[in-house]
Write a protein that holds these residues in place. Structure first.
Motif, short mmCIF file in Angstrom:
data_model
loop_
_atom_site.label_atom_id
_atom_site.label_comp_id
_atom_site.label_asym_id
_atom_site.label_seq_id
_atom_site.Cartn_x
_atom_site.Cartn_y
_atom_site.Cartn_z
N GLU A 67 0.83 -1.21 0.00
CA GLU A 67 0.00 0.00 0.00
C GLU A 67 0.86 1.27 0.00
OE1 GLU A 67 -2.74 -0.05 3.19
OE2 GLU A 67 -3.79 -1.86 2.51
N ILE A 68 1.95 1.23 0.70
CA ILE A 68 2.85 2.39 0.80
C ILE A 68 4.15 2.05 0.09
CG2 ILE A 68 4.06 4.00 2.31
CD1 ILE A 68 1.03 4.21 2.42
N LEU A 69 4.55 2.95 -0.83
CA LEU A 69 5.78 2.74 -1.60
C LEU A 69 6.91 3.60 -1.04
CD1 LEU A 69 4.31 2.80 -5.22
CD2 LEU A 69 4.87 0.79 -3.83
N GLU A 72 7.93 8.59 -2.34
CA GLU A 72 6.88 9.39 -1.72
C GLU A 72 5.98 10.06 -2.76
OE1 GLU A 72 5.87 9.78 1.34
OE2 GLU A 72 7.37 8.40 2.13
N ASN A 75 2.91 8.26 -3.56
CA ASN A 75 1.93 8.11 -2.47
C ASN A 75 1.08 9.36 -2.29
OD1 ASN A 75 3.00 5.53 -1.84
ND2 ASN A 75 4.59 6.45 -0.53
N SER A 95 -0.94 3.93 -8.63
CA SER A 95 -0.42 4.52 -7.40
C SER A 95 -1.46 5.38 -6.71
CB SER A 95 0.83 5.36 -7.70
OG SER A 95 0.49 6.45 -8.54
N ALA A 96 -1.25 5.62 -5.41
CA ALA A 96 -2.15 6.45 -4.63
C ALA A 96 -2.21 7.87 -5.19
CB ALA A 96 -1.72 6.48 -3.16
N SER A 97 -1.14 8.29 -5.83
CA SER A 97 -1.12 9.64 -6.42
C SER A 97 -2.02 9.75 -7.64
CB SER A 97 0.32 10.01 -6.81
OG SER A 97 0.82 9.10 -7.76
#
Length: 447
Positions: A67-69, A72, A75, A95-97
């Motif tokens: 979940e977290i890369l 940064e 994310n 990605s979360a971004s």
């Protein structure tokens, strides 16, 4: 058309060269900086892609991503960096971004083990924007075989263009400032380089006005031959003028005694006596004419004091006429020539005016466009139109004046011709004659 000065020519040339050089410099710097930024961007996206590659796992048929890369930017929404993984032609991870986007498999196919970097790409999820794209395809072992997995990193070019534009703007500002500073230094340098030239011109001007006899200042070696040539010319001119005057003086003395002896013989016929007198006048006049003229290297002669002296003499000669002689001449008006020539010229013209005038004479002078103009006007009977040209002929006489008019005007005409001037005969507003003499008046060269 007046020629541009060396200083102005040099500055204009510098401005033209800078105007051509500066845009090329900015373009070259822009290209170099853009290329450098692009290479740095490719390296950055390659590292991000490798981060995705190292974090990805395939457990049998099931792909896995944390979940977290470590990166940064992937994310944080709005960071401008988007990560996408495609497996079996489906987007299995973003990605979360990139949560605000809906991705379809990018139409960018890369062979297994190869990479692809695209500088300008309009993806289907945001066709209005331009993106950098780095794509890489790797093989992972599934439960049955090795299968390709495609990794993509998208980066919005807006920040890149903003950074590039900032660089270009800053570059223009600094180069413009440097150009101003450079032009100032060029102007100062030209001023320093031309200092000997101005010094030479100033010394030549002093020599021309009679304040110096030769060039004495020290100059750069490039001017040595010029200085020697000018000094040689001055010495030669002075020596020739002195030798010429001495020779003419000797000639006058050589002719004076035989003429005096011949003229003193009372037994000579009247025709012979008159011929000898005429010969004597011709010799004196031609000697005067030969020695007249400006050498070009003497002090300017103030006109007003000369005319005042002549006016005082005319008042005594024509005392019975009670003439009024007025002057309208600026005090600094000067004549570039010999004082004796000026005395003879003005004396003849003023004498003629006094002979013709009833009561009033005006003499005025002005200096315009490097021409000195002197006006002699009287309130006498004037000169008929048909006799104005004849008045300038040698020895011609008119009944307008009682005596001596012809030879006086011929001498005036000769002197004006020697000084390359002009002589005009017109009608005066006072009612009489208006004689105008003009001389070229070369002012000293400005430094």
């Amino acid at each position: 058309m007046r020629q541009l000065s060396l200083r102005l020519r040099s500055i204009l040339l510098a401005i033209i060269l800078l105007a051509l050089f500066v845009p090329f410099t900015v373009v070259i710097l822009d290209d170099a900086y853009t290329e450098s930024l692009t290479q740095a961007k490719m390296s950055e996206l390659r590292l991000m892609n490798l981060g995705l590659l190292s974090a990805f796992e395939l457990d049998g048929e099931v792909p896995f991503m944390p979940e977290i890369l470590y990166e940064e930017q992937l994310n944080l929404p709005g960071s401008g960096y988007l990560g996408v993984i495609v497996f079996r032609d489906k987007v299995i991870w973003q990605s979360a971004s990139a949560l605000e986007y809906t991705f379809l498999p990018p139409q960018i196919n890369v062979a297994v083990g190869n990479e692809l970097f695209i500088e300008n790409h309009s993806p289907r999820f945001d066709e209005a924007a331009e993106f950098f794209v780095y794509a890489f395809t790797a093989e992972f072992a599934s439960s049955s075989n090795f299968e390709p997995v495609r990794f993509y990193i998208f980066n919005d070019k807006a920040l890149f263009e903003q950074e590039r534009n900032t660089f270009v703007t800053t570059t223009w500002q600094w180069i413009f400032t440097l150009c101003i500073v450079l032009l100032i230094f060029i102007a100062i340098g030209i001023n320093v380089i031309l200092q000997p030239v101005r010094k030479l011109i100033e010394e030549i001007s002093l020599t021309s006005s009679g304040q110096k006899s030769k060039l004495e200042a020290r100059y750069p070696v490039e001017f040595d031959s010029l200085k020697q040539s000018i000094n040689g010319l001055l010495q030669t001119e002075a020596a020739q003028r002195t030798r010429y005057k001495n020779s003419l003086g000797d000639l006058a003395h050589s002719l004076k005694t035989p003429l005096a002896v011949a003229s003193g013989n009372k037994n000579l016929p009247l025709e012979v006596s008159e011929a000898l007198a005429q010969i004597n006048r011709i010799i004196q006049r031609q000697l005067k004419r030969a020695t007249a003229g400006s050498s070009g290297w003497q002090n300017p002669i103030a006109i007003l004091p000369i005319l005042h002296k002549l006016a005082d003499a005319m008042d005594k000669v024509y005392q019975e006429k009670a003439l009024t002689i007025e002057f309208d001449i600026p005090p600094n008006t000067s004549f570039k020539g010999d004082e004796t020539d000026l005395m003879e010229l003005c004396g003849n013209l003023l004498d003629n005016a006094c002979k013709a005038a009833k009561s009033h004479i005006t003499v005025s002078a002005n200096l315009n466009d490097n021409w000195l103009t002197i006006h002699f006007e009287d309130d006498g009977p004037g000169i008929p139109e048909d006799k104005k040209l004849r008045l300038l002929e040698r020895g011609a006489r008119l009944d307008t004046y009682a005596e001596g008019q012809g030879i006086g005007m011929a001498i005036v005409a000769d002197l004006v011709s020697i000084y390359e001037g002009r002589l005009l005969v017109q009608d005066s507003t006072l009612g009489g004659a208006h004689i105008i003499v003009q001389f070229p008046h070369h002012v000293p060269i400005a430094s």
